[in-house]
Design an enzyme around this catalytic site. Structure first.
Site, PDB file in Angstrom:
ATOM      1  CG  ASP A   1     -10.040   1.176   4.571  1.00 52.61           C
ATOM      2  OD1 ASP A   1     -10.878   0.258   4.460  1.00 52.61           O
ATOM      3  OD2 ASP A   1      -8.871   1.082   4.160  1.00 52.61           O
TER       4      ASP A   1
ATOM      5  CD  GLU B   1       2.050   0.098  13.041  1.00 52.15           C
ATOM      6  OE1 GLU B   1       1.915  -0.257  14.228  1.00 52.15           O
ATOM      7  OE2 GLU B   1       1.429  -0.432  12.102  1.00 52.15           O
TER       8      GLU B   1
ATOM      9  CD  GLN C   1      -7.664   1.674   8.886  1.00 49.77           C
ATOM     10  OE1 GLN C   1      -6.627   1.199   8.464  1.00 49.77           O
ATOM     11  NE2 GLN C   1      -8.133   1.401  10.095  1.00 49.77           N
TER      12      GLN C   1
ATOM     13  CB  SER D   1      -0.912   0.016   1.228  1.00 48.48           C
ATOM     14  OG  SER D   1      -1.770  -1.100   1.201  1.00 48.48           O
TER      15      SER D   1
ATOM     16  CG  HIS E   1      -3.226   4.853   2.507  1.00 49.69           C
ATOM     17  ND1 HIS E   1      -1.987   4.587   1.978  1.00 49.69           N
ATOM     18  CD2 HIS E   1      -4.074   3.988   1.923  1.00 49.69           C
ATOM     19  CE1 HIS E   1      -2.085   3.594   1.116  1.00 49.69           C
ATOM     20  NE2 HIS E   1      -3.342   3.216   1.049  1.00 49.69           N
TER      21      HIS E   1
END
Lengths: 319, 307
Positions: free
Chosen positions: A120, A62, A124, A41, A112
């Site tokens: 989404d 993360e 997100q 992505s 994103h």
């Protein structure tokens, strides 16, 4: 000088990013790319395929990814740390301590960004990341408006020796820059000068719609505005913006981010301290995002060309 | 109240340590007596700097000092006159509140002027209350928000592998965590990550002194079975008495012999080790500094030991 969106095929800035990384891999042997299970992505997958030994698949971690990237940077590597804007900026404490306060030149890539991701929904849609990143001393905060700018930005970051955050879109962006455009960090990029009724400042996903909105307004006999692309949100080009603001008397900002803390806030801060002109902030008006198509959401939040044009006209008329 | 009168410790001239070059691979077989004396000299400076600062963390600094002493003198390759030597081994103090356990040895070795120790926590000092690598030589990463150091150390170790030749890393990386700190989730992210990336040049040393702010670790949020946890995450695990120089040196040697897995050393320690005043109240001396009288009492005890 008037630039309108060209007929070149639109490209998402995450895609331009993926291409740029892959292209720079050979030239920069210390370039290392980290991703947290989103390489397909964020488009870091392209680099992963070309340079597997310098790609670190970190899994869905993360916080650990950011710390690891900090360690790599502190030992001379050029780490690019990729995830969605919402997830990576959510690890604020790691960015604050292990990256920023350690002076670790990690290039944090948040893709994103904004309601532009669509269906989404809010979880997100990074809508706070600019505000968070902007609050850290020494952090360079960038958001490109098209593929040309993205590629140049990534190249500039190769030799930038301090922490940086780059905000990228999922959705495709129309190209607004001509071939030969040179990205200059920290310098306002004037995209169109229809007139000086107002200065319209945009960034990232709203650059294309703002350029279109300005053209529509000019054609429709409405206010004639100057359009500025704020690709560097920190350090904000306070001098450049103030100079144009003096000419235009009114400033309108538009961004796919919460108006609290984003580019508009940065502009307001810069202008208020120079006690200049009135500023209107368009964007996500301190509400949560939601599911919908990207087009519907841009419509709802008045981030499309029509919405921007309407809001600009309304605000300038009402004053 | 018995308050021993002691000489102003800031006027005490530390011994001239006759050490071999420190940029050679460990172990350097430094005599245990030297290590013990070095650690006690550091304890003197720590209690003095904390007393002067009026805030800070004596318990965790004292429990870690034998560990940092051994690392700096016997194990790590480094150059006090060239703190940023690219091939140096790195030490990340993840339990940042124990940073006096770095400042004191850094001063003894010449990274810092010893009189700079007395500026700890003062406005304008390079010696911040928690480690700040951009300010202070010999500090590799800024820490103080618990749980982050092992990830940073892993990144450094990966760089050491990338820059190394074959299985030989360009440098080794050490990370000291607390035990209370292991309650942080990010530690277990790194624990899961490091074996996957085969960072065999990474060693984490857990200073398990058993105390944390709200009580004993076993009461606040128990970690046991700790060794089993690290084993389950595929680490090379060793448990030692963290105040025993010989055991720690042997564990570090074993870590260096590993060529596939990172090593986790569970160092069982006593909070405040080396000062009976501190040892009497493990939890109480976490984040409280001694009064002048109390400091003098600790100094007298250590001076007595040093002879």
């Amino acid at each position: 000088m008037t630039t309108t969106t060209t007929t070149t095929k639109p490209v998402a800035s995450r895609e331009a990013f993926g291409n740029a990384l892959e292209a720079l891999g050979r030239e920069f042997p210390h370039l290392v790319v980290l991703d947290a299970d989103l390489s397909k992505s964020t488009m870091s997958m392209k680099f992963a395929k070309a340079y597997p030994a310098r790609f670190l698949e970190m899994g869905i971690q993360e916080a650990n990814m950011l710390g690891t990237a900090a360690g790599l940077a502190l030992c001379g590597k050029i780490p690019f740390c990729c995830s969605f804007a919402c997830f990576i900026s959510g690890r604020f404490d790691q960015i604050k301590m292990s990256v920023a306060y350690s002076g670790a030149a990690v290039r944090i890539i948040g893709t994103h960004a904004g309601v532009g991701i669509g269906e989404d929904g809010y979880s997100q849609q990074g809508l706070e990341d600019l505000g968070l990143m902007r609050s850290l001393p020494g952090m360079l905060v960038l958001q490109p408006g098209d593929d040309v700018e993205t590629e140049q930005m990534i190249r500039v970051l190769m030799t930038h020796r301090s922490p940086a955050y780059v905000r990228l879109t999922r959705q495709k962006l129309p190209r607004v820059h001509r071939d030969g455009y040179r990205f200059e960090p920290g310098k306002l990029d004037v995209l169109a000068r229809h007139g000086t009724d107002a200065l319209l400042l945009c960034t990232g996903g709203t650059v294309g719609p703002a350029v279109d909105a300005a053209a529509r307004l000019a054609q429709g006999g409405g206010p004639r505005v100057t359009v500025g692309n704020v690709h560097t949100i920190k350090p904000i080009d306070a001098d450049g913006i103030a100079a144009l603001a003096r000419e235009c008397k009114r400033v309108i900002t538009v961004e796919d981010h919460n108006v609290v803390g984003g580019m508009g806030s940065a502009v307001v801060e810069a202008l208020a301290e120079r006690h200049l002109v009135p500023v209107k902030r368009l964007g996500v008006q301190d509400v949560f995002g939601e599911s919908g198509t990207p087009e519907e959401l841009y419509r709802r939040h008045h981030l499309d060309a029509e919405g921007i044009a309407d809001d600009v006209r309304d605000w300038l008329t009402r004053r | 109240m018995t308050t021993p009168t002691v000489a102003d410790i800031t006027q005490r001239k530390p011994p001239a340590w006759s050490l071999p070059p420190l940029d050679t691979p460990g172990s350097r077989a430094i005599p245990v007596d030297t290590l013990r004396r070095f650690a006690d000299e550091c304890r003197l400076d720590i209690v003095e700097m904390l007393c002067r600062a009026g805030s800070g963390h004596p318990g965790g600094s004292f429990s870690a000092i034998n560990l940092t002493t051994t690392l700096f003198l016997d194990e790590m390759r480094h150059r006090p006159h060239e703190p940023r030597w690219p091939e140096r081994d790195r030490l990340v103090l993840s339990k940042g509140h124990a940073v006096p356990s770095l400042y004191a040895p850094l001063a003894q070795l010449g990274y810092l002027r010893r009189d700079e120790l007395w500026t700890l926590r003062r406005l304008g000092s390079r010696l911040q209350g928690h480690p700040a690598n951009m300010l202070c030589p010999g500090i590799e990463a800024s820490t103080g928000s618990l749980g982050q150091g092992l990830s940073v150390a892993q990144g450094m170790a990966l760089a050491g592998l990338m820059d190394g030749k074959g299985k030989d890393p360009a440098f080794r990386v050490y990370c000291i965590t607390g035990d209370g700190e292991l309650q942080e989730g990010q530690v277990w992210e790194a624990a899961m990550s490091a074996p996957r990336h085969k960072v065999h040049n990474l060693t984490v040393i857990m200073d398990c002194n058993g105390g944390q702010i709200d009580g004993l670790v076993k009461d606040v949020l128990d970690l046991e079975p700790l060794a089993d946890k690290w084993k389950a995450f595929n680490w090379h695990v060793l448990t030692i008495d963290g105040h025993d120089f010989v055991q720690f040196r042997a564990a570090l040697q074993a870590a260096r012999a590993e060529t596939t897995r990172p090593t986790a050393i569970i160092a069982r320690t006593t909070k405040g080790h080396g000062a009976s005043l501190f040892e009497k109240d493990l939890v109480g001396w976490h984040g409280k500094t001694p009064t002048r009288d109390e400091a003098n009492q600790v100094i007298a005890e250590i001076l007595g030991r040093l002879g």
